[in-house]
Design a protein around this motif. Sequence first.
Motif, PDB file in Angstrom:
ATOM      1  N   LEU A  36     -54.314  64.975  75.430  1.00 22.20           N
ATOM      2  CA  LEU A  36     -53.854  66.352  75.581  1.00 22.20           C
ATOM      3  C   LEU A  36     -53.951  66.722  77.065  1.00 22.20           C
ATOM      4  O   LEU A  36     -54.688  66.072  77.822  1.00 22.20           O
ATOM      5  N   PRO A  37     -53.262  67.764  77.493  1.00 24.38           N
ATOM      6  CA  PRO A  37     -53.404  68.197  78.886  1.00 24.38           C
ATOM      7  C   PRO A  37     -54.848  68.557  79.221  1.00 24.38           C
ATOM      8  O   PRO A  37     -55.611  69.014  78.355  1.00 24.38           O
ATOM      9  N   LYS A  38     -55.241  68.338  80.450  1.00 25.39           N
ATOM     10  CA  LYS A  38     -56.570  68.733  80.895  1.00 25.39           C
ATOM     11  C   LYS A  38     -56.779  70.230  80.641  1.00 25.39           C
ATOM     12  O   LYS A  38     -55.871  71.037  80.798  1.00 25.39           O
ATOM     13  N   GLY A  39     -57.983  70.573  80.244  1.00 21.31           N
ATOM     14  CA  GLY A  39     -58.287  71.956  79.913  1.00 21.31           C
ATOM     15  C   GLY A  39     -58.212  72.255  78.436  1.00 21.31           C
ATOM     16  O   GLY A  39     -58.732  73.275  77.980  1.00 21.31           O
ATOM     17  N   LEU A  40     -57.587  71.366  77.660  1.00 18.81           N
ATOM     18  CA  LEU A  40     -57.473  71.584  76.217  1.00 18.81           C
ATOM     19  C   LEU A  40     -58.476  70.709  75.474  1.00 18.81           C
ATOM     20  O   LEU A  40     -58.622  69.520  75.766  1.00 18.81           O
ATOM     21  N   SER A  41     -59.153  71.308  74.520  1.00 13.78           N
ATOM     22  CA  SER A  41     -60.102  70.596  73.667  1.00 13.78           C
ATOM     23  C   SER A  41     -59.826  70.929  72.209  1.00 13.78           C
ATOM     24  O   SER A  41     -59.323  72.007  71.891  1.00 13.78           O
ATOM     25  N   VAL A  42     -60.161  70.002  71.341  1.00 13.60           N
ATOM     26  CA  VAL A  42     -60.114  70.237  69.894  1.00 13.60           C
ATOM     27  C   VAL A  42     -61.547  70.139  69.396  1.00 13.60           C
ATOM     28  O   VAL A  42     -62.159  69.067  69.450  1.00 13.60           O
ATOM     29  N   ASP A  50     -61.657  68.265  76.922  1.00 17.30           N
ATOM     30  CA  ASP A  50     -60.941  68.413  78.195  1.00 17.30           C
ATOM     31  C   ASP A  50     -59.781  67.415  78.290  1.00 17.30           C
ATOM     32  O   ASP A  50     -59.560  66.784  79.311  1.00 17.30           O
ATOM     33  N   GLY A  51     -59.063  67.286  77.177  1.00 16.32           N
ATOM     34  CA  GLY A  51     -57.898  66.416  77.135  1.00 16.32           C
ATOM     35  C   GLY A  51     -58.154  64.994  76.692  1.00 16.32           C
ATOM     36  O   GLY A  51     -57.212  64.283  76.309  1.00 16.32           O
ATOM     37  N   ASP A  52     -59.414  64.541  76.722  1.00 14.55           N
ATOM     38  CA  ASP A  52     -59.727  63.142  76.415  1.00 14.55           C
ATOM     39  C   ASP A  52     -60.196  62.980  74.977  1.00 14.55           C
ATOM     40  O   ASP A  52     -61.012  63.772  74.476  1.00 14.55           O
ATOM     41  N   GLY A  72     -54.609  79.565  75.240  1.00 16.08           N
ATOM     42  CA  GLY A  72     -54.202  79.894  76.589  1.00 16.08           C
ATOM     43  C   GLY A  72     -54.394  81.373  76.866  1.00 16.08           C
ATOM     44  O   GLY A  72     -55.037  82.096  76.100  1.00 16.08           O
ATOM     45  N   THR A  73     -53.820  81.823  77.945  1.00 19.47           N
ATOM     46  CA  THR A  73     -53.909  83.240  78.312  1.00 19.47           C
ATOM     47  C   THR A  73     -52.596  83.971  78.080  1.00 19.47           C
ATOM     48  O   THR A  73     -52.569  85.200  78.077  1.00 19.47           O
ATOM     49  N   ALA A  74     -51.506  83.228  77.866  1.00 17.40           N
ATOM     50  CA  ALA A  74     -50.186  83.843  77.692  1.00 17.40           C
ATOM     51  C   ALA A  74     -49.956  84.251  76.242  1.00 17.40           C
ATOM     52  O   ALA A  74     -50.469  83.612  75.314  1.00 17.40           O
ATOM     53  N   THR A  75     -49.187  85.304  76.048  1.00 23.50           N
ATOM     54  CA  THR A  75     -48.757  85.679  74.706  1.00 23.50           C
ATOM     55  C   THR A  75     -47.588  84.790  74.283  1.00 23.50           C
ATOM     56  O   THR A  75     -47.000  84.075  75.100  1.00 23.50           O
ATOM     57  N   ARG A  76     -47.225  84.868  72.998  1.00 28.92           N
ATOM     58  CA  ARG A  76     -46.053  84.128  72.551  1.00 28.92           C
ATOM     59  C   ARG A  76     -44.804  84.618  73.278  1.00 28.92           C
ATOM     60  O   ARG A  76     -43.940  83.820  73.662  1.00 28.92           O
ATOM     61  N   ASP A  77     -44.693  85.925  73.484  1.00 30.46           N
ATOM     62  CA  ASP A  77     -43.543  86.463  74.214  1.00 30.46           C
ATOM     63  C   ASP A  77     -43.494  85.937  75.642  1.00 30.46           C
ATOM     64  O   ASP A  77     -42.411  85.699  76.191  1.00 30.46           O
TER      65      ASP A  77
END
Length: 448
Positions: free
Chosen positions: A275-281, A311-313, A355-360
Amino acid sequence: MTASLADLTDRMLAAARRAGAEAADAVAVDGTALSIDVREGRLEQAERSEGIDIGLRVLIGRRQAVVSSSDARDATIDTMAARAVAMAREAPEDPHAGLADPGQLARDTDSSRLEMYDPAPEPDPAALEEDARRAEAAARAVEGVTQVQGASAGYGRRRIHLAASNGFSGGYERSDRGLHCVAVSGSGTGMERDHDGDARIFQSELRSPEDIGRTAGERAAARQNPRRPRTGKYPVLFDERVSSSLIGHLLAAANGGAIARGSSWLLGREGTQVLPKGLSVIEEPHRPRAPGSRLFDGEGLPTATRALVDDGDLSGWILDLATARKLGLQSTGNAARGTSSPPSPAITNIRLTEGTATRDDLIAQMGTGLLVTSMIGSTINPNTGDYSRGASGFWVENGEIIHPVNECTIAGNLRDMLMTLLPANDARRHLSRVVPSLLVDGMTLAGD
């Protein structure tokens, strides 16, 4: 709370010992389910079920067998145990079969803090019918809705108890309350359908029937006069309603069963970036009021919060005891157990970094592409990650929704798709899979 089921599992284990089993585990499940369906303002169907299911797994050396029944009488349990032992003696050896060592077992089995059961009284059928009627009426009131295919309300309660000859014994209780509505717009060959619903553990948290019905109606009306999109390569935004399926494909590929069979596109990728860096599951088995929560797994091992992707890994696999032994690893406490099958690896609750963005915001950012709100069919190659699904939703141009879309196919490869994920901030926190809308860059669309 589960004293009677604990007694029942003890009776099964005792019967297994008498029949000659060297080791055994037993599971007992009882519950109630109630559902009410309404159509055109009238009661269409009412169902209520109550019952018990029991399952017994016996081991003779490294040979095992599983039997189940819905009859909990002593004579039936004795017959089950005798048949299971006879089956196990004829079964092929499985070098990885076996119960947990006593030192591996969960000590904390009091699940009350997970709040998986609503102590409020079971809802009256008339109250469920009224909820369904109100949802249907709200959908009908939406301009453009020509009919409501149906509205349904339901309630369920289950008790589960697991015990084994290695000394484990633990149980818990679950409840759920749901409401669902399907609305239709247009007529003849121009009919379009959409839906909305909600399911909660606690009745007090369920969205109102009016909200659910109105949303179903608005979604159906918005789908009128769809077109097929242009064929080409475009960004695709998976709406929060369907985005968890992408993470579901990642979890399926990380399942220990697939890894042990050698049929996963993640083979050999442990510790690498998926996954992109910054994303975790993050797996969260102890999250209160979540459908997948549990303190112990289907083999009596303790569960724990952990990062499946950090963190993506990719951190590791989803393992029960047998698959862990096959791979030379330790169980991750992810065994799931039914009454008629041995344990297998399964995930509990997960949460993807938002993330910080809305769907819109993501719609505006994507420029020209497809917003997917529903999908049908699935062609996923488990070995290569090749992905192809039928989709419908809305066409976006210059960052604005232009018209509804249907009859198209979206395709790509999961390895590439997951590496471009851009999450919104709209995940619903009460779901077992907390996954926001996800923007994927550069998928192939097959339309006109």
